[in-house]
Design an enzyme around this catalytic site. Sequence first.
Site, mmCIF file in Angstrom:
data_model
loop_
_atom_site.group_PDB
_atom_site.id
_atom_site.type_symbol
_atom_site.label_atom_id
_atom_site.label_comp_id
_atom_site.label_asym_id
_atom_site.label_seq_id
_atom_site.Cartn_x
_atom_site.Cartn_y
_atom_site.Cartn_z
ATOM 1 N N LYS A 68 -26.420 -15.414 -7.158
ATOM 2 C CA LYS A 68 -27.154 -14.175 -7.378
ATOM 3 C C LYS A 68 -26.717 -13.192 -6.306
ATOM 4 C CE LYS A 68 -31.853 -12.512 -8.053
ATOM 5 N NZ LYS A 68 -31.886 -11.458 -7.052
ATOM 6 N N LYS A 94 -34.395 -19.250 -6.001
ATOM 7 C CA LYS A 94 -34.301 -18.557 -4.708
ATOM 8 C C LYS A 94 -34.132 -19.561 -3.570
ATOM 9 C CE LYS A 94 -34.823 -14.123 -5.508
ATOM 10 N NZ LYS A 94 -35.914 -13.378 -4.967
ATOM 11 N N TYR A 122 -22.237 -9.402 -14.828
ATOM 12 C CA TYR A 122 -22.838 -10.651 -15.286
ATOM 13 C C TYR A 122 -23.589 -10.552 -16.599
ATOM 14 C CZ TYR A 122 -26.486 -8.179 -12.717
ATOM 15 O OH TYR A 122 -27.322 -7.212 -12.254
ATOM 16 N N CYS A 137 -45.091 8.101 21.034
ATOM 17 C CA CYS A 137 -44.609 9.013 22.058
ATOM 18 C C CYS A 137 -44.757 10.416 21.480
ATOM 19 C CB CYS A 137 -43.139 8.727 22.356
ATOM 20 S SG CYS A 137 -42.363 10.044 23.295
ATOM 21 N N ASP A 167 0.818 -1.217 0.000
ATOM 22 C CA ASP A 167 0.000 0.000 0.000
ATOM 23 C C ASP A 167 0.853 1.269 0.000
ATOM 24 O OD1 ASP A 167 -2.072 -1.720 -0.033
ATOM 25 O OD2 ASP A 167 -2.915 -1.162 1.916
ATOM 26 N N CYS A 179 -42.986 5.977 27.201
ATOM 27 C CA CYS A 179 -41.971 5.882 26.147
ATOM 28 C C CYS A 179 -40.689 5.273 26.720
ATOM 29 C CB CYS A 179 -41.694 7.271 25.592
ATOM 30 S SG CYS A 179 -40.264 7.305 24.502
ATOM 31 N N ASP A 238 -26.866 -9.946 -4.041
ATOM 32 C CA ASP A 238 -27.977 -9.142 -3.537
ATOM 33 C C ASP A 238 -27.503 -7.704 -3.353
ATOM 34 O OD1 ASP A 238 -30.575 -8.924 -2.907
ATOM 35 O OD2 ASP A 238 -30.391 -9.634 -0.851
ATOM 36 N N GLU A 287 -24.504 -19.432 -11.533
ATOM 37 C CA GLU A 287 -23.683 -18.510 -10.732
ATOM 38 C C GLU A 287 -24.500 -17.937 -9.584
ATOM 39 O OE1 GLU A 287 -23.483 -16.300 -14.443
ATOM 40 O OE2 GLU A 287 -23.869 -14.458 -13.303
ATOM 41 N N CYS A 317 -37.914 8.286 26.666
ATOM 42 C CA CYS A 317 -37.994 9.503 27.470
ATOM 43 C C CYS A 317 -39.004 9.409 28.615
ATOM 44 C CB CYS A 317 -38.321 10.693 26.590
ATOM 45 S SG CYS A 317 -40.017 10.661 25.992
ATOM 46 N N CYS A 350 -38.262 13.887 23.333
ATOM 47 C CA CYS A 350 -37.789 12.527 23.202
ATOM 48 C C CYS A 350 -36.550 12.521 22.297
ATOM 49 C CB CYS A 350 -38.892 11.659 22.608
ATOM 50 S SG CYS A 350 -38.405 9.962 22.493
HETATM 51 S S1 IVH Z 1 -28.382 -11.918 -14.859
HETATM 52 C C1 IVH Z 1 -31.947 -10.276 -17.782
HETATM 53 N N1 IVH Z 1 -26.807 -12.633 -12.938
HETATM 54 O O1 IVH Z 1 -30.852 -9.999 -9.951
HETATM 55 C C2 IVH Z 1 -31.438 -10.119 -16.430
HETATM 56 N N2 IVH Z 1 -28.506 -11.051 -12.468
HETATM 57 O O2 IVH Z 1 -33.701 -10.341 -9.580
HETATM 58 C C3 IVH Z 1 -30.094 -10.772 -16.350
HETATM 59 N N3 IVH Z 1 -28.495 -10.246 -10.160
HETATM 60 O O3 IVH Z 1 -31.820 -7.564 -12.257
HETATM 61 C C4 IVH Z 1 -29.617 -10.727 -14.987
HETATM 62 N N4 IVH Z 1 -26.777 -11.405 -9.481
HETATM 63 O O4 IVH Z 1 -29.762 -7.103 -10.760
HETATM 64 C C5 IVH Z 1 -27.861 -11.865 -13.288
HETATM 65 N N5 IVH Z 1 -25.305 -13.307 -11.308
HETATM 66 C C6 IVH Z 1 -26.342 -12.559 -11.671
HETATM 67 C C7 IVH Z 1 -26.982 -11.705 -10.775
HETATM 68 C C8 IVH Z 1 -28.074 -10.969 -11.205
HETATM 69 C C9 IVH Z 1 -27.686 -10.531 -9.134
HETATM 70 C C10 IVH Z 1 -29.641 -9.314 -10.069
HETATM 71 C C11 IVH Z 1 -29.823 -8.422 -11.256
HETATM 72 C C12 IVH Z 1 -31.218 -8.685 -11.752
HETATM 73 C C13 IVH Z 1 -31.853 -9.186 -10.511
HETATM 74 C C14 IVH Z 1 -33.113 -9.963 -10.778
#
Ligand code: IVH
Length: 680
Positions: A119, A317, A229, A429, A37, A411, A121, A117, A414, A434
């Site tokens: 997903k 999911k 992605y 409250c 660094d 409350c 969040d 892959e 307070c 407060c």
């Molecule tokens: S592919 C046509 N790959 O999930 C949409 N999306 O719930 C192609 N997301 O809008 C999306 N990880 O923002 C893709 N590995 C991943 C992702 C991913 C997160 C999000 C993305 C999408 C949302 C849908």
Amino acid sequence: MDEQIPVAVRQEIENLVRELNDHSYRYHVQDNPVISDPEYDSLYRRLKNLEEKHGYVLPESPTQRVGAAPSEKFEKVKHAEPMLSLDNAFSYEEMQEFDKRLKRLLDSQEEIEYTVEPKYDGLAMELTYKNGLLLRASTRGDGYEGEDVTRNIRTIRSVPLKIRGKRIPAEIDIRGEVYMDINEFEKLNRQREQNNEAAFANPRNASAGSVRQLDPRVTAERKLHLACYGIGAVTGLSFRSQTEFTEWMKEAGFPVPVRIVISEGMEKVVGEIRKIETERETFPFETDGVVVKVNDFGLQKKLGMKTREPRWAIAYKFPAHQASTVVKDIRGSVGRTGVITPFAVFEPVRIGGVTVSRSTLHNWDEIQRKDIRIGDTVVVERAGDVIPRVVMVVKEKRTGQEKVMPVPDRCPVCDSRVLRDEGEVAIKCLSLHCPAQVQEKIIHFASRGGMDIEGLGEKNVELLFSRGLIRHFEDIYRIRKEDLLELPRFARKSAQNLTSAIEKSKHATLGRFLFAIGILHVGEYAAKLLARNFRKLEDLYNVRKESILGIKQIGEKIAASVFAFFNDQKNIDLLNSLKNLGLNLSNPDFAAEIKSGLPFSGMTFVITGSMPKSRKEVEDLIENNGGHAASAVSASTDYLVAGENAGSKLDKAIKLGVKTISYEKLLDMMKGAKGQQKLF
Ligand code: IVH
């Protein structure tokens, strides 16, 4: 200008930019730094000095990531191709159905090749590159139009400012997710709690909140990451599949998901999903599922899309994480509007990689409905969100020692008495003191519709709070210029402007003040009505509910709240101390009535003793003729209307020198004034 820069300097700048970007890529994308660094910092400083000295700054220079000034708002950006969302599946059966559907649509029984892959969040982002340089970053918005957040996204170290390698398309839109690691998220929330700021509910909200900052310096402080992605519009380069595109992204310096596997057929895909499901606890980021995409771009095109989602991809999911733990306590937390929300304190338990030690219980009715008691063993779950919730009580584990938590009547912050509106579940409250509410109340107080104190917006109120310059309402009028000058965001001029704006607000109108002070249910209109009917603030002290209800458009709910407010000694003390600090409200609204020439305009009456008509009728008579019927005699009372058996009010009126009249005299005054009016 450029010509005046010596070639050697120009070359050194260009080399330094390349070198630093290379190190940054190794560090932030490959996680494999080759210099320390301090070494990086020293190269960075050298570059910064040269840039400043010679005024030669490349757009992809690492010095251009930070330092952009705050903006007023985000501009809208149209996406060249819509940013779609994903269809969801919640079971392996649904995944099989998805696969069957695609085979049917493609009219083929051949196994389909998918990419699998995690997903992420976070917050979906589109990065537009022109001739290899980052041109713009935009949020998804409604899918067709998002917001320009370029200046903020530039601060994320893993976002390439320039595409690496040889294959540079003329223009390309890269889609990815901006996210925050769980550790970072937890650290940020701890910090926010210490600063008395609201915690983010989950890493996704924290990422979104960090990206949607008008001040890029705030974004820069949050450690955000990017995982790319997807592809939007592209010219000058083409790809045949998701994997080919991903390979190019890697070569071009873009961070991609930690794990992308190609699987042929849904059986194998499900196997991969299972693996990610067990592995996901070890990921440093929050993931709520797995994204499965048809690999071949030709097939993707054939399958096309539905209105908002492509047919060629789906998000599996994960089921919610669950664990059981013991409720150690049930407490109330006071929100910005005074609503007291119960929450459970647990024996800390790890649920899906996150330590959970408390959970909201939403409202007091829910506690009763679920019969949650202190000492109970409960099942807690975390769905995609980090927000945990109590699913149920494990009643078999009860020992009889569990304690039912009563709905609080005070409350928790307070200790003021709380109010529960009829038919509403929330308890509130109402105290102005407060601490849990003061900050938000002050923001409202100073806002444009309120006292209109320019320069006392959310940011500055937060700052003044964090520095201890404001703790209570009154402190606004105690702020000195010298105190402001010690704060990071203030210079002589801005400090002067703020103190002047505060000074000016002392002479605001009663109507504004009544709105600004934040009496429950009293909006701008109700505040104005009150100002029209009461000459000055003191006329509302210890006001009777009937007098407020006498105002035509004001109903029971507002009247009860105004009554409660002005009959709370703590509030009256506050109003008095504001007055002592110089608050001197005007009331043009009331003056308007005087001008309108009603017989009793501007006059305050108090009624005592027996009257030929009911008390209410006499009050109506006064108020319908522009006067104000107050409940207690004070120096501002104009007339005491006294009947038989008048008591202490008469004594007080005599003492204060307030004129006493009979009911008949009152009628005469009214008629007389009306008669006079006719003459004009
Ligand atoms: S592919 C046509 N790959 O999930 C949409 N999306 O719930 C192609 N997301 O809008 C999306 N990880 O923002 C893709 N590995 C991943 C992702 C991913 C997160 C999000 C993305 C999408 C949302 C849908």
